[in-house]
Design a protein around this motif. Structure first.
Motif, short mmCIF file in Angstrom:
data_model
loop_
_atom_site.label_atom_id
_atom_site.label_comp_id
_atom_site.label_asym_id
_atom_site.label_seq_id
_atom_site.Cartn_x
_atom_site.Cartn_y
_atom_site.Cartn_z
N MET A 88 -27.80 31.59 46.11
CA MET A 88 -28.60 32.05 47.24
C MET A 88 -29.68 33.00 46.73
N PRO A 89 -30.93 32.88 47.21
CA PRO A 89 -31.98 33.81 46.78
C PRO A 89 -31.59 35.24 47.08
N GLU A 90 -31.89 36.12 46.14
CA GLU A 90 -31.60 37.55 46.31
C GLU A 90 -32.77 38.19 47.06
N LEU A 114 -24.07 38.34 52.99
CA LEU A 114 -23.30 37.59 53.99
C LEU A 114 -24.03 36.33 54.46
N ASN A 115 -25.24 36.11 53.97
CA ASN A 115 -26.05 35.03 54.52
C ASN A 115 -25.48 33.65 54.21
N ASP A 173 -23.22 31.00 56.59
CA ASP A 173 -23.63 29.61 56.81
C ASP A 173 -22.50 28.66 56.49
N GLU A 174 -21.79 28.91 55.41
CA GLU A 174 -20.69 28.04 55.00
C GLU A 174 -19.52 28.10 55.99
N GLU A 175 -19.20 29.31 56.46
CA GLU A 175 -18.04 29.46 57.35
C GLU A 175 -18.39 29.13 58.79
N TRP A 197 -27.20 36.62 61.53
CA TRP A 197 -26.69 37.92 61.93
C TRP A 197 -27.69 38.64 62.81
N ALA A 198 -28.98 38.49 62.49
CA ALA A 198 -30.03 39.19 63.23
C ALA A 198 -30.08 38.80 64.69
#
Length: 596
Positions: free
Chosen positions: A1-3, A56-57, A61-63, A123-124
């Motif tokens: 995942m991009p940081e 958590l991004n 998405d996975e969960e 989350w936003a």
């Protein structure tokens, strides 16, 4: 995942140098928003977004969200992050101090929201919907309603939603079926089903405050008969919650993206609701929330485009493939990094041009919100409101279209790896794809811009903005370095008015001309608007260079501005030609001939 790393340097360039936020805040009496305070908020906000939300991004998405017999559980870590966010006072950053907020300018809250959504869009959504509910209750609620709900929403103990869409209607809210029956105690019994309700059910707060559009028994037909109601999940009692209201979650949607945001079917079964504002005036009340949401949705294009750009740039610097056409650039390595190749640079520069231009548009719009809410004179507030009315559909539609283009470019830079989930780039595309759809599709935004805002005001709203561009071009027409671009913008600004007049004349004979031209009109408007902001940034960057103040940042602004004018702004010509073609080719095919 991009940081994700918050682009603080670019943010400060806009805040301090381009838009002069310190003077802006001082003029509005927002003394608490001192430069030191703003800097501290940005630094702390960046840390929270980079260290708490961004990790958590991908896992979110996975969960995804879990649904079990009406109960929705958010992905691991989401609830804890929200508690940390609320404890840090972020929910109340720009909220009314009378209800526990810090009273800082709305623009500062939107800048922090950019970092939040860039780090974790799903989350936003939870605090984002709550901020919208707070704005509607603050603007239209009774004093009792404000006292009951705003403090708890500001604290983050409760969260909020907006409930508009129903299974049979989305944009056409005049045909909603949800009903509100008056009760003897002054409340209303709300019955109906709402769909696509973001954050409609979850485990992150002790109560969820739904703002629901419904019709009274004697309501007039259409949108004139819509009222707005506060319908809490749990009825308020004392300082907390009491009995469970007759509100339930029927299911959650299985979506292409933003999978960690609970998108719910919400059922109201004679639930207790409380009228907010006047009866049959609910749509006007809800527009306070909807306009907030549309600006926030527009920023999602910027946010996801920024996250994608950061990932693509890192990859382009590291990935080795082939040699540069002009000879080896890394002779000590087996191949050159792909950033040397023109096509990769085209994609990266397109992303950079859209992201930084959209950020400037967003911050300018955020300042207008401050003025509309805080200016001393009614004239200044109205001028800001007029500009906001024009720019809101442009922000929502243009920023999401170009944000989607940016995320697609970011995935393309990765080549085959961009298509693989583990790299995280395809998630950004999936997450961004909803933005042109929800909060009013971009086609609806285009109709709103051309039909309602521009032609509906007889061109007044457009002239208010084109005068701003005209004055800027007059002031900069002799600029020693930027005069050619200034002349290009001035010509497009004149053409904008001419195209508007031409479409308006055609529409007097055939109203379909508006619908046929509207999307091209909006995109044309967006490209011209961004050209203005790129020139504003370029003027400041040139001044900084003349002062010897540069580490490459300001030179990069000038190069990106030149790229925008040479390689992106010419798209306006294609949109002009499409608009000028009229509606005939769009409308003349009979319905039966669409068959396959």
């Amino acid at each position: 995942m991009p940081e994700y790393k918050a682009p603080l340097r670019d943010m400060r360039f806009l805040i301090d140098d381009v838009f002069a936020f310190p003077a802006h805040y001082a003029s509005l009496g927002a003394d608490d928003a001192s430069p030191d305070m703003v800097a501290a908020i940005l630094e702390e906000g960046a840390k929270f977004c980079e260290q708490v939300l961004a990790p958590l991004n991908r896992s979110g998405d996975e969960e995804g969200c879990h649904f079990d017999n009406g109960v929705v559980t958010t992905p691991k870590g989401f609830k804890e992050a929200f508690a940390q966010y609320a404890e840090g006072g972020w929910m109340g950053l720009a909220a009314d101090p009378l209800h526990g907020g810090q009273g800082l300018p709305e623009s500062l809250g939107l800048i922090v929201a950019e970092m939040v959504a860039s780090a974790n869009q799903s989350w936003a959504m939870y605090p984002g919907l709550t901020h919208g509910a707070m704005s509607a209750i603050h603007a239209h609620g009774s004093e009792e309603q404000k006292q009951t709900y705003l403090t708890r929403l500001t604290e983050g103990r409760w969260t909020g939603t907006m409930c508009l869409t129903e299974p049979h209607c989305g944009t056409d809210l005049g045909i909603i079926k949800t009903r509100a029956v008056p009760q003897a105690d002054g409340s209303h019994a709300i019955s109906g089903t709402k769909i696509f309700i973001s954050a409609g059910e979850h485990d992150m707060s002790e109560n969820i405050v739904h703002l629901v559009l419904a019709k009274l028994p004697d309501a007039p037909a259409g949108t004139r008969g819509i009222s707005l109601f506060i319908v809490p999940k749990f009825l308020p009692q004392g300082d907390g919650v009491g009995a469970r209201n007759a509100v339930s979650c029927g299911s959650i949607e299985h979506k292409m993206g933003i999978k960690a945001s609970a998108t719910c079917v919400i059922n109201f079964d004679a639930a207790t609701g409380y009228l907010i504002g006047e009866a049959n005036k609910g749509l006007a009340c809800m527009f306070t929330m909807m306009n907030h949401a549309r600006l926030g949705t527009g920023m999602q294009g910027l946010c996801l485009g920024e996250a994608s750009y950061q990932g693509a740039l890192r990859y382009a610097r590291e990935r080795l493939q082939m040699r540069a056409l002009t000879g080896p650039k890394a002779p000590d390595k087996a191949a050159d990094p792909i950033i040397v190749h023109p096509d990769v640079r085209r994609m990266l520069l397109t992303m950079k041009a859209f992201n930084e231009g959209n950020r400037a548009l967003a911050y300018f719009t955020a300042q207008l919100i401050d003025v509309a809410h805080r200016a001393e004179t009614a004239e200044a507030r109205q001028e800001a409101e007029d500009l906001l009315a024009l720019l809101t559909p442009i922000c929502k539609a243009f920023m999401t279209e170009t944000g989607l283009e940016a995320t697609n470019h970011g995935m393309q830079v990765f080549g085959g790896h961009g298509y693989i989930r583990e790299w995280g780039m395809e998630q950004l595309v999936r997450d961004c794809r909803i933005a042109p759809i929800y909060e009013g599709t971009n086609g609806i935004q285009a109709l709103d811009l051309l039909g309602r805002k521009v032609l509906g005001s007889q061109g007044k709203l457009l002239r208010g903005f084109t005068r701003v561009l005209h004055k800027f071009c007059e002031a900069q027409q002799e600029h020693p370095q930027l005069a050619p671009q200034v002349a290009q913008l001035a010509a497009l600004n004149r053409q904008w008015g001419e195209l508007t007049q031409s479409i308006g004349m055609a529409a007097m004979k055939n109203p379909d001309e508006v619908g046929a031209a509207s999307v091209d009109y909006l995109m044309y408007s967006g490209y011209v608007t961004l050209a203005y902001f790129w020139l504003r940034m370029a003027v400041v960057a040139q001044e900084k260079l003349a002062q010897g103040d540069d580490d490459g940042f300001h030179q990069a602004k000038l190069v990106t501005c030149a790229f925008y004018f040479q390689r992106i702004l010419p798209r306006t010509e294609a949109h002009r030609l499409a608009m000028s073609a009229g509606s005939a080719s769009t409308m003349q095919l009979v319905e039966e001939h669409f068959a396959f």
